[in-house]
Motif scaffolding. Structure first.
Motif, PDB file in Angstrom:
ATOM      1  N   LEU A 139       0.866  -1.190   0.000  1.00 31.27           N
ATOM      2  CA  LEU A 139       0.000   0.000   0.000  1.00 31.27           C
ATOM      3  C   LEU A 139       0.892   1.226   0.000  1.00 31.27           C
ATOM      4  CD1 LEU A 139      -3.063   0.912   0.325  1.00 31.27           C
ATOM      5  CD2 LEU A 139      -2.462   1.336   2.724  1.00 31.27           C
ATOM      6  N   VAL A 140       0.717   2.081  -1.007  1.00 31.27           N
ATOM      7  CA  VAL A 140       1.577   3.266  -1.144  1.00 31.27           C
ATOM      8  C   VAL A 140       0.731   4.533  -1.236  1.00 31.27           C
ATOM      9  CG1 VAL A 140       3.559   2.100  -2.188  1.00 31.27           C
ATOM     10  CG2 VAL A 140       1.672   2.836  -3.643  1.00 31.27           C
ATOM     11  N   ALA A 141       1.300   5.620  -0.726  1.00 31.95           N
ATOM     12  CA  ALA A 141       0.673   6.944  -0.783  1.00 31.95           C
ATOM     13  C   ALA A 141       1.596   7.896  -1.513  1.00 31.95           C
ATOM     14  CB  ALA A 141       0.410   7.466   0.633  1.00 31.95           C
ATOM     15  N   ASN A 142       1.019   8.930  -2.105  1.00 27.47           N
ATOM     16  CA  ASN A 142       1.837   9.971  -2.722  1.00 27.47           C
ATOM     17  C   ASN A 142       2.612  10.699  -1.617  1.00 27.47           C
ATOM     18  OD1 ASN A 142       2.692  12.522  -3.947  1.00 27.47           O
ATOM     19  ND2 ASN A 142       1.339  11.951  -5.641  1.00 27.47           N
ATOM     20  N   ALA A 143       3.882  10.958  -1.856  1.00 21.14           N
ATOM     21  CA  ALA A 143       4.709  11.644  -0.853  1.00 21.14           C
ATOM     22  C   ALA A 143       4.147  13.015  -0.500  1.00 21.14           C
ATOM     23  CB  ALA A 143       6.148  11.769  -1.366  1.00 21.14           C
ATOM     24  N   ASP A 144       3.396  13.613  -1.425  1.00 25.05           N
ATOM     25  CA  ASP A 144       2.807  14.925  -1.168  1.00 25.05           C
ATOM     26  C   ASP A 144       1.801  14.898  -0.021  1.00 25.05           C
ATOM     27  OD1 ASP A 144       4.276  15.869  -3.286  1.00 25.05           O
ATOM     28  OD2 ASP A 144       2.603  15.888  -4.710  1.00 25.05           O
ATOM     29  N   SER A 145       1.270  13.705   0.277  1.00 23.86           N
ATOM     30  CA  SER A 145       0.267  13.584   1.343  1.00 23.86           C
ATOM     31  C   SER A 145       0.873  13.879   2.719  1.00 23.86           C
ATOM     32  CB  SER A 145      -0.334  12.172   1.340  1.00 23.86           C
ATOM     33  OG  SER A 145       0.644  11.218   1.756  1.00 23.86           O
ATOM     34  N   GLY A 146       2.166  13.689   2.843  1.00 25.82           N
ATOM     35  CA  GLY A 146       2.808  13.855   4.141  1.00 25.82           C
ATOM     36  C   GLY A 146       2.666  12.641   5.041  1.00 25.82           C
ATOM     37  N   TRP A 147       1.975  11.609   4.559  1.00 17.87           N
ATOM     38  CA  TRP A 147       1.804  10.389   5.350  1.00 17.87           C
ATOM     39  C   TRP A 147       3.081   9.557   5.273  1.00 17.87           C
ATOM     40  CZ3 TRP A 147      -3.392   9.111   2.475  1.00 17.87           C
ATOM     41  CH2 TRP A 147      -4.378  10.002   2.912  1.00 17.87           C
ATOM     42  N   ASP A 152      -0.585   7.666  10.204  1.00 17.53           N
ATOM     43  CA  ASP A 152      -0.770   9.044   9.722  1.00 17.53           C
ATOM     44  C   ASP A 152      -2.036   9.152   8.879  1.00 17.53           C
ATOM     45  OD1 ASP A 152       1.565   9.828  10.954  1.00 17.53           O
ATOM     46  OD2 ASP A 152       2.787   9.618   9.139  1.00 17.53           O
ATOM     47  N   LEU A 153      -2.251   8.139   8.009  1.00 14.74           N
ATOM     48  CA  LEU A 153      -3.466   8.143   7.178  1.00 14.74           C
ATOM     49  C   LEU A 153      -4.711   8.075   8.066  1.00 14.74           C
ATOM     50  CD1 LEU A 153      -4.135   5.964   4.004  1.00 14.74           C
ATOM     51  CD2 LEU A 153      -5.787   6.043   5.884  1.00 14.74           C
ATOM     52  N   GLU A 154      -4.690   7.181   9.046  1.00 13.28           N
ATOM     53  CA  GLU A 154      -5.847   7.040   9.937  1.00 13.28           C
ATOM     54  C   GLU A 154      -6.116   8.332  10.706  1.00 13.28           C
ATOM     55  OE1 GLU A 154      -4.373   3.435  11.972  1.00 13.28           O
ATOM     56  OE2 GLU A 154      -6.336   2.581  11.493  1.00 13.28           O
ATOM     57  N   GLY A 155      -5.055   9.006  11.090  1.00 13.17           N
ATOM     58  CA  GLY A 155      -5.193  10.223  11.883  1.00 13.17           C
ATOM     59  C   GLY A 155      -5.595  11.441  11.084  1.00 13.17           C
ATOM     60  N   SER A 156      -5.595  11.314   9.754  1.00 13.96           N
ATOM     61  CA  SER A 156      -5.898  12.475   8.913  1.00 13.96           C
ATOM     62  C   SER A 156      -7.377  12.858   8.976  1.00 13.96           C
ATOM     63  CB  SER A 156      -5.521  12.185   7.456  1.00 13.96           C
ATOM     64  OG  SER A 156      -6.394  11.220   6.891  1.00 13.96           O
ATOM     65  N   GLY A 157      -8.231  11.870   9.254  1.00 11.91           N
ATOM     66  CA  GLY A 157      -9.661  12.136   9.336  1.00 11.91           C
ATOM     67  C   GLY A 157     -10.341  12.334   8.008  1.00 11.91           C
ATOM     68  N   PHE A 179      -9.858  -1.452   4.270  1.00  7.07           N
ATOM     69  CA  PHE A 179     -10.703  -0.303   4.605  1.00  7.07           C
ATOM     70  C   PHE A 179     -12.041  -0.715   5.217  1.00  7.07           C
ATOM     71  CE2 PHE A 179      -7.642   1.760   1.813  1.00  7.07           C
ATOM     72  CZ  PHE A 179      -7.349   2.884   2.572  1.00  7.07           C
ATOM     73  N   ASN A 180     -12.376  -2.008   5.133  1.00  9.77           N
ATOM     74  CA  ASN A 180     -13.551  -2.488   5.860  1.00  9.77           C
ATOM     75  C   ASN A 180     -13.217  -2.845   7.306  1.00  9.77           C
ATOM     76  OD1 ASN A 180     -16.331  -3.043   4.377  1.00  9.77           O
ATOM     77  ND2 ASN A 180     -14.707  -3.186   2.834  1.00  9.77           N
ATOM     78  N   GLN A 181     -11.934  -2.822   7.651  1.00  8.81           N
ATOM     79  CA  GLN A 181     -11.537  -3.113   9.028  1.00  8.81           C
ATOM     80  C   GLN A 181     -11.073  -1.859   9.764  1.00  8.81           C
ATOM     81  OE1 GLN A 181      -8.982  -6.741   9.418  1.00  8.81           O
ATOM     82  NE2 GLN A 181      -9.547  -7.145   7.285  1.00  8.81           N
ATOM     83  N   THR A 182     -11.016  -0.729   9.083  1.00  6.55           N
ATOM     84  CA  THR A 182     -10.592   0.508   9.733  1.00  6.55           C
ATOM     85  C   THR A 182     -11.801   1.405   9.978  1.00  6.55           C
ATOM     86  OG1 THR A 182     -10.320   1.825   7.734  1.00  6.55           O
ATOM     87  CG2 THR A 182      -8.477   0.409   8.352  1.00  6.55           C
ATOM     88  N   GLU A 183     -11.562   2.496  10.660  1.00 11.02           N
ATOM     89  CA  GLU A 183     -12.609   3.508  10.854  1.00 11.02           C
ATOM     90  C   GLU A 183     -12.525   4.576   9.772  1.00 11.02           C
ATOM     91  OE1 GLU A 183     -14.941   3.249  13.136  1.00 11.02           O
ATOM     92  OE2 GLU A 183     -14.025   1.370  13.802  1.00 11.02           O
ATOM     93  N   VAL A 184     -11.663   4.336   8.780  1.00  2.94           N
ATOM     94  CA  VAL A 184     -11.457   5.306   7.701  1.00  2.94           C
ATOM     95  C   VAL A 184     -12.477   5.078   6.590  1.00  2.94           C
ATOM     96  CG1 VAL A 184      -9.830   6.158   5.977  1.00  2.94           C
ATOM     97  CG2 VAL A 184      -8.999   5.386   8.216  1.00  2.94           C
ATOM     98  N   ASP A 185     -13.162   6.122   6.181  1.00  5.68           N
ATOM     99  CA  ASP A 185     -14.068   6.028   5.046  1.00  5.68           C
ATOM    100  C   ASP A 185     -13.252   5.942   3.758  1.00  5.68           C
ATOM    101  OD1 ASP A 185     -16.240   6.180   6.679  1.00  5.68           O
ATOM    102  OD2 ASP A 185     -16.562   8.326   6.380  1.00  5.68           O
ATOM    103  N   GLY A 186     -13.691   5.050   2.841  1.00  5.43           N
ATOM    104  CA  GLY A 186     -12.929   4.875   1.614  1.00  5.43           C
ATOM    105  C   GLY A 186     -13.800   4.724   0.396  1.00  5.43           C
ATOM    106  N   ASN A 187     -13.288   5.177  -0.746  1.00  4.14           N
ATOM    107  CA  ASN A 187     -13.939   5.013  -2.051  1.00  4.14           C
ATOM    108  C   ASN A 187     -13.002   4.229  -2.950  1.00  4.14           C
ATOM    109  OD1 ASN A 187     -16.148   6.812  -1.372  1.00  4.14           O
ATOM    110  ND2 ASN A 187     -14.687   8.489  -1.680  1.00  4.14           N
TER     111      ASN A 187
END
Length: 332
Positions: A139-147, A152-157, A179-187
């Motif tokens: 699982l990778v994020a764009n470096a621009d996200s700051g995550w 960090d992703l979970e804490g972003s809200g 994303f079905n096991q986290t509290e993070v909403d996902g599309n």
């Protein structure tokens, strides 16, 4: 989780291709004498486009196998329906060892869960010559996200748009489970393969994606994207500082495995000859260097172990999809 699917069309499994059932192919014509093998070129089919991971693996093996058996081993691409089109065609070939395929575990263990019953590709229709390698999802994020971590992703809200490499793929399953096991909403945003999913991430069109490590590694090294977790059971040898989903408390045991398949009924003596030749190919320095450069983990087990492993994976994925109430968006 408040879970929405934004786009479906790009990676939907081709209904027309999937309609090529085993019945339509007519089944194989039975085995021939192993004494005649090999009798001319051995076609090695790939169910994906040229240039992808599966294609590159096939080409890395074709040359040493050709050298060992003394016949040409051309690699033939027959993309469609996550590899189902090529697999269904192989099942209808003569069972004489002259036609083989690099088959992906996701076709057996994941795609089969999202297509109609008459479109399922089953290992019962093949002889498995050998396992080849394991290719982990990251699982990778764009470096621009700051995550810099999944925490960090979970804490972003924020609601997260996650790119998948298509319906019925390990990329989709790994992120749906996560994303079905986290509290993070996902599309979920499906694309047609790892390259367009990565391009969308680099363009900040999505927030994260799960793709195979070999596809992501150059951008990880360049600092353009950040690995947040891997979905293999154990830490990946090439990303030892990146935690597994299991370590972070998530039940997401998803990885890609590949094997060599032959039509059902291929004589055991022919399977044994092929196994010996692929084993010899695995030992060549050129192939071992390829494996290292492609960040692949050897999975050079025998056919019976492949069948047992992939059958267990399918059962595990089916149970997890039911447990978390996941809609993979297919026809099953």
């Amino acid at each position: 989780m408040n879970h929405h699917r934004l786009v479906h069309g790009v990676a939907a499994i081709s209904a027309g291709a999937a309609a090529l059932s085993l019945t339509a192919c007519g089944g194989n014509l039975g085995g021939s004498s192993a004494e005649d093998f090999p009798n001319g070129a051995i076609n090695l089919t790939v169910g994906q486009d040229a240039g992808g991971s599966t294609d590159l693996i096939a080409r890395a093996l074709a040359e040493p196998v050709s050298d060992d058996l003394g016949v040409p081993v051309p690699v033939m691409n027959k993309p469609g329906a996550n590899g189902a089109l090529a697999a269904q065609t192989l099942a209808g070939e003569n069972a004489d060892g002259q036609n083989l395929m690099v088959i992906n575990a996701s076709l057996i263990a994941i795609t089969s869960l999202v297509v109609g019953e008459d479109e399922v590709v089953s290992l019962d229709d093949y002889e498995i010559v050998t396992g080849i390698s394991q290719d982990d999802y990251v699982l990778v994020a764009n470096a621009d996200s700051g995550w810099e971590s999944f925490e960090d992703l979970e804490g972003s809200g924020q609601t997260v748009d996650f790119a998948t490499t298509g319906v019925g793929t390990g990329s989709q399953l790994s992120q749906e489970l996560l994303f079905n096991q986290t509290e993070v909403d996902g599309n979920d945003v499906p694309f047609d393969g790892g390259s367009p999913a990565l391009t969308a991430l680099l363009g900040n069109q999505v927030d994260v994606t799960s793709i195979q490590l070999g596809e992501a590694y150059p951008q990880i090294q360049a600092g353009e994207i950040v690995p947040l977790m891997v979905f293999s059971t154990d830490r990946n040898q090439y990303l030892e500082d990146v935690p597994t989903a299991t370590e972070l408390g998530y039940e997401v045991p998803v990885a890609q495995y590949r094997a060599i398949a032959a039509p059902k009924g291929t004589p055991q003596e022919t399977i044994d000859t092929l196994k010996e030749s692929f084993d010899a190919a695995f030992e060549t320095q050129a192939y071992q260097d390829f494996n290292t450069n492609a960040l692949l983990t050897p999975y050079q087990v025998d056919g019976d172990e492949v069948v047992a492993d992939w059958t267990e994976q399918r059962e595990t994925y089916e149970a997890l999809i039911a447990e978390y109430g996941i809609d993979m968006g297919g026809d099953a």
